[in-house]
Design a protein around this motif. Structure first.
Motif, PDB file in Angstrom:
ATOM      1  N   GLY A   1     -10.262   5.890  -1.336  1.00  0.00           N
ATOM      2  CA  GLY A   1     -10.006   7.164  -0.682  1.00  0.00           C
ATOM      3  C   GLY A   1      -8.553   7.482  -0.427  1.00  0.00           C
ATOM      4  O   GLY A   1      -8.242   8.517   0.172  1.00  0.00           O
ATOM      5  N   GLN A   2      -7.630   6.626  -0.863  1.00  0.00           N
ATOM      6  CA  GLN A   2      -6.213   6.865  -0.596  1.00  0.00           C
ATOM      7  C   GLN A   2      -5.443   7.038  -1.904  1.00  0.00           C
ATOM      8  O   GLN A   2      -4.461   6.344  -2.177  1.00  0.00           O
ATOM      9  CB  GLN A   2      -5.637   5.731   0.251  1.00  0.00           C
ATOM     10  N   THR A   3      -5.900   7.969  -2.714  1.00  0.00           N
ATOM     11  CA  THR A   3      -5.268   8.193  -4.018  1.00  0.00           C
ATOM     12  C   THR A   3      -3.950   8.945  -3.911  1.00  0.00           C
ATOM     13  O   THR A   3      -3.183   8.977  -4.885  1.00  0.00           O
ATOM     14  CB  THR A   3      -6.214   8.978  -4.936  1.00  0.00           C
ATOM     15  N   GLN A   4      -3.650   9.541  -2.749  1.00  0.00           N
ATOM     16  CA  GLN A   4      -2.445  10.360  -2.631  1.00  0.00           C
ATOM     17  C   GLN A   4      -1.164   9.543  -2.775  1.00  0.00           C
ATOM     18  O   GLN A   4      -0.109  10.086  -3.113  1.00  0.00           O
ATOM     19  CB  GLN A   4      -2.441  11.114  -1.289  1.00  0.00           C
TER      20      GLN A   4
ATOM     21  N   HIS B   1     -14.134  -0.781  -4.010  1.00  0.00           N
ATOM     22  CA  HIS B   1     -14.427   0.581  -4.459  1.00  0.00           C
ATOM     23  C   HIS B   1     -15.864   0.646  -4.970  1.00  0.00           C
ATOM     24  O   HIS B   1     -16.292  -0.232  -5.725  1.00  0.00           O
ATOM     25  CB  HIS B   1     -13.496   0.993  -5.604  1.00  0.00           C
ATOM     26  N   ASN B   2     -16.576   1.685  -4.589  1.00  0.00           N
ATOM     27  CA  ASN B   2     -17.840   1.967  -5.262  1.00  0.00           C
ATOM     28  C   ASN B   2     -17.556   2.848  -6.473  1.00  0.00           C
ATOM     29  O   ASN B   2     -16.392   3.172  -6.773  1.00  0.00           O
ATOM     30  CB  ASN B   2     -18.847   2.600  -4.303  1.00  0.00           C
ATOM     31  N   ALA B   3     -18.585   3.254  -7.185  1.00  0.00           N
ATOM     32  CA  ALA B   3     -18.368   4.009  -8.425  1.00  0.00           C
ATOM     33  C   ALA B   3     -17.622   5.316  -8.163  1.00  0.00           C
ATOM     34  O   ALA B   3     -16.753   5.722  -8.945  1.00  0.00           O
ATOM     35  CB  ALA B   3     -19.705   4.275  -9.105  1.00  0.00           C
ATOM     36  N   ALA B   4     -17.950   5.977  -7.050  1.00  0.00           N
ATOM     37  CA  ALA B   4     -17.323   7.271  -6.766  1.00  0.00           C
ATOM     38  C   ALA B   4     -15.841   7.116  -6.457  1.00  0.00           C
ATOM     39  O   ALA B   4     -14.999   7.866  -6.990  1.00  0.00           O
ATOM     40  CB  ALA B   4     -18.042   7.946  -5.599  1.00  0.00           C
ATOM     41  N   THR B   5     -15.487   6.149  -5.599  1.00  0.00           N
ATOM     42  CA  THR B   5     -14.067   5.987  -5.267  1.00  0.00           C
ATOM     43  C   THR B   5     -13.285   5.387  -6.426  1.00  0.00           C
ATOM     44  O   THR B   5     -12.103   5.685  -6.604  1.00  0.00           O
ATOM     45  CB  THR B   5     -13.888   5.136  -3.999  1.00  0.00           C
ATOM     46  N   LEU B   6     -13.943   4.564  -7.240  1.00  0.00           N
ATOM     47  CA  LEU B   6     -13.275   4.056  -8.435  1.00  0.00           C
ATOM     48  C   LEU B   6     -12.977   5.195  -9.400  1.00  0.00           C
ATOM     49  O   LEU B   6     -11.878   5.264  -9.975  1.00  0.00           O
ATOM     50  CB  LEU B   6     -14.141   2.997  -9.119  1.00  0.00           C
ATOM     51  N   LYS B   7     -13.924   6.100  -9.579  1.00  0.00           N
ATOM     52  CA  LYS B   7     -13.678   7.239 -10.467  1.00  0.00           C
ATOM     53  C   LYS B   7     -12.511   8.075  -9.956  1.00  0.00           C
ATOM     54  O   LYS B   7     -11.642   8.489 -10.748  1.00  0.00           O
ATOM     55  CB  LYS B   7     -14.935   8.094 -10.579  1.00  0.00           C
ATOM     56  N   SER B   8     -12.460   8.318  -8.649  1.00  0.00           N
ATOM     57  CA  SER B   8     -11.345   9.093  -8.087  1.00  0.00           C
ATOM     58  C   SER B   8     -10.015   8.393  -8.325  1.00  0.00           C
ATOM     59  O   SER B   8      -9.009   9.024  -8.672  1.00  0.00           O
ATOM     60  CB  SER B   8     -11.566   9.315  -6.593  1.00  0.00           C
TER      61      SER B   8
ATOM     62  N   ARG C   1       0.806  -1.219   0.000  1.00  0.00           N
ATOM     63  CA  ARG C   1       0.000   0.000   0.000  1.00  0.00           C
ATOM     64  C   ARG C   1       0.841   1.272   0.000  1.00  0.00           C
ATOM     65  O   ARG C   1       0.320   2.355  -0.283  1.00  0.00           O
ATOM     66  CB  ARG C   1      -0.935  -0.005   1.211  1.00  0.00           C
ATOM     67  N   THR C   2       2.123   1.163   0.351  1.00  0.00           N
ATOM     68  CA  THR C   2       3.014   2.311   0.419  1.00  0.00           C
ATOM     69  C   THR C   2       4.348   1.956  -0.224  1.00  0.00           C
ATOM     70  O   THR C   2       4.658   0.776  -0.445  1.00  0.00           O
ATOM     71  CB  THR C   2       3.272   2.733   1.874  1.00  0.00           C
ATOM     72  N   THR C   3       5.166   2.967  -0.479  1.00  0.00           N
ATOM     73  CA  THR C   3       6.495   2.693  -1.031  1.00  0.00           C
ATOM     74  C   THR C   3       7.356   1.933  -0.030  1.00  0.00           C
ATOM     75  O   THR C   3       8.213   1.136  -0.424  1.00  0.00           O
ATOM     76  CB  THR C   3       7.191   4.002  -1.445  1.00  0.00           C
ATOM     77  N   ALA C   4       7.118   2.149   1.260  1.00  0.00           N
ATOM     78  CA  ALA C   4       7.863   1.387   2.268  1.00  0.00           C
ATOM     79  C   ALA C   4       7.495  -0.093   2.191  1.00  0.00           C
ATOM     80  O   ALA C   4       8.373  -0.969   2.290  1.00  0.00           O
ATOM     81  CB  ALA C   4       7.578   1.942   3.663  1.00  0.00           C
ATOM     82  N   ASP C   5       6.197  -0.379   2.002  1.00  0.00           N
ATOM     83  CA  ASP C   5       5.771  -1.772   1.821  1.00  0.00           C
ATOM     84  C   ASP C   5       6.457  -2.384   0.609  1.00  0.00           C
ATOM     85  O   ASP C   5       6.903  -3.546   0.650  1.00  0.00           O
ATOM     86  CB  ASP C   5       4.255  -1.855   1.605  1.00  0.00           C
TER      87      ASP C   5
END
Length: 451
Positions: free
Chosen positions: A128-131, A157-164, A99-103
């Protein structure tokens, strides 16, 4: 020309658009020459009467390492890959998601010296973690795995989080692998079936229904097009699902469609006989032989763009430890996928050129491994298999190298045998037996900033 390390002579070299009788010169792990000359070489292999092809690239693999190595680990899983003719994999375990570059760096370090084949690594996308997407892409992940329903403990993901998510990946031209099942439909079906007290294997196709896959695939495909993102729909199970993806691709969506052998060869009704040994999702959809024929046609025509195994093994004991609701999803596949596509060519469903296209070239191009991987040409890595198309054998549980120790294709006769597998010019398997070299390296994806 300098003296070669290896010359593969007199073989029929197969590419995605044709074949020719020629020689391949290898030096320092790379293909130095392809042509009719016979330069000096320290070692010569005469491939007369045999097919010479790029090694398989399996881009959907779960080796559970680290995480659940009792199900599969890198040393065992990649021995199976090498023996089957696969020279590169892209792996993502659900047991300990990246999930992270450290991982990612921790996993790269952990896997040093544990792989018989070269490997890319994928990250899991969290709603919700697109950053974290740009930094993971620059660090070399091959793709982002996105679920549209909560599976294996990874939130959907629902449609909204998939779109993001897709908007974020479109900004940097990153690619995603989309598992398409609509959560509202799978949840409702599960509640209904559980409420009825159902525990029979027949709940599986009702729980993970075709409608759930169709709804999620249609929405995902539309959002891929609308956002301008690059994506692949994972494990497309059925002709109708493929048609929705193809329609959006025709409108401009940058969207691949991944095929897996289980959706060609296994039948929906088998779950009643084999129970948890047929628990994978989406489940098998084919009901009659024509369903299989149509799936091969879609792969041959490019509607289904490439082949992967979705290798997600559990042992027979683990598959027996519970009922259809609570045992692990997934099938072993690294031992058998190359055998299945070679046999499809022998049976006339594919050409051998198609085998190269769907299991080498397209995967390499899709996930940023091209031109280093997926081709036989000067400058490419010398990842090569030598195939006897006339040889036949029976796939069996006893021959499985994976920790699973079984295959859903046990007893199936196949034509075509990989005689030798070379990774960067080094022999890593011969006649279905791996040479335990552990020389596989991490191969970063197309967004890697360290090149």
């Amino acid at each position: 020309m300098p003296e070669l390390d290896l010359l593969i002579a007199n073989g029929t070299v197969v590419g995605p658009r044709g074949r020719m009788l020629t020689n391949i010169g290898i030096k320092d792990g790379k293909i130095l020459s392809v042509g009719h000359e016979l330069p000096q070489s320290r070692e010569i292999f005469d491939a007369s009467g045999l097919l010479v092809m790029p090694g398989g690239i399996d881009t959907h693999v779960h080796l559970m390492d680290p995480g659940s190595p009792d199900r599969e680990d890198f040393p065992t899983g990649t021995r199976a890959a090498a023996a089957s003719g696969v020279t590169t994999i892209i792996e993502h375990t659900h047991g300990r998601p990246v999930r992270t570059t450290a991982d990612l760096q921790e996993k790269i370090d952990y896997l040093d010296g544990r792989s018989n084949v070269d490997f890319g690594l994928a990250a899991h996308a969290w709603p919700g973690q697109t950053q974290v997407i740009p930094e993971l892409w620059a660090a070399g992940v091959a793709f982002f795995k996105v679920f549209t329903c909560t599976t294996h403990g990874v939130p959907g993901h629902n449609a909204a989080t998939l779109k993001s998510h897709l908007e974020a990946t479109a900004m940097i031209d990153a690619v995603s692998l989309l598992h398409c099942e609509d959560e509202s439909l799978t949840e409702a079906a599960e509640a209904l079936l559980q409420g009825q007290g159902r525990k029979d294997p027949g709940v599986l196709p009702e729980w993970r229904s075709l409608d759930a896959e169709l709804v999620a695939a249609a929405v995902a495909a539309l959002l891929v097009r609308r956002t301008g993102a690059r994506a692949v729909a994972a494990h497309v199970s059925n002709q109708e699902v493929a048609s929705y993806l193809a329609a959006e691709r025709a409108k401009g969506a940058k969207l691949g469609a991944e095929a897996c052998p289980q959706y060609f060869l296994l039948r929906e009704a088998e779950v009643h006989r084999h129970g948890t040994l047929r628990k994978f999702t989406p489940p098998a959809r084919a009901r009659i032989d024509d369903d299989e024929t149509q799936m091969w046609r879609l792969l041959r025509q490019g509607v289904l763009t490439h082949m992967s195994s979705d290798h997600a093994p559990s042992t027979l004991e683990q598959k027996a430890d519970g009922d259809i609701w609570n045992v692990h999803f997934g099938l072993p596949g690294l031992d058998s996928t190359m055998a299945i596509v070679l046999d499809a060519a022998a049976r006339g469903h594919l050409a051998y050129e198609d085998v190269v296209r769907v299991y080498s070239e397209t995967p390499a191009k899709t996930y940023g491994l091209w031109p280093q991987k997926g081709r036989i040409a000067p400058g490419a890595d010398a990842d090569i298999i030598v195939v006897d198309p006339e040889a036949s054998r029976i796939l069996s549980n006893e021959a499985v190298i994976s920790k699973a120790g079984w295959t859903p294709f046990d007893g199936r006769k196949v034509s075509g045998q990989v005689l030798k597998t070379f990774l960067r010019g080094n022999l890593i398997a011969e006649n279905g037996k791996p040479v335990d070299e552990r020389t596989g390296r991490f191969t970063p994806g197309g967004g890697f900033s360290g090149r």
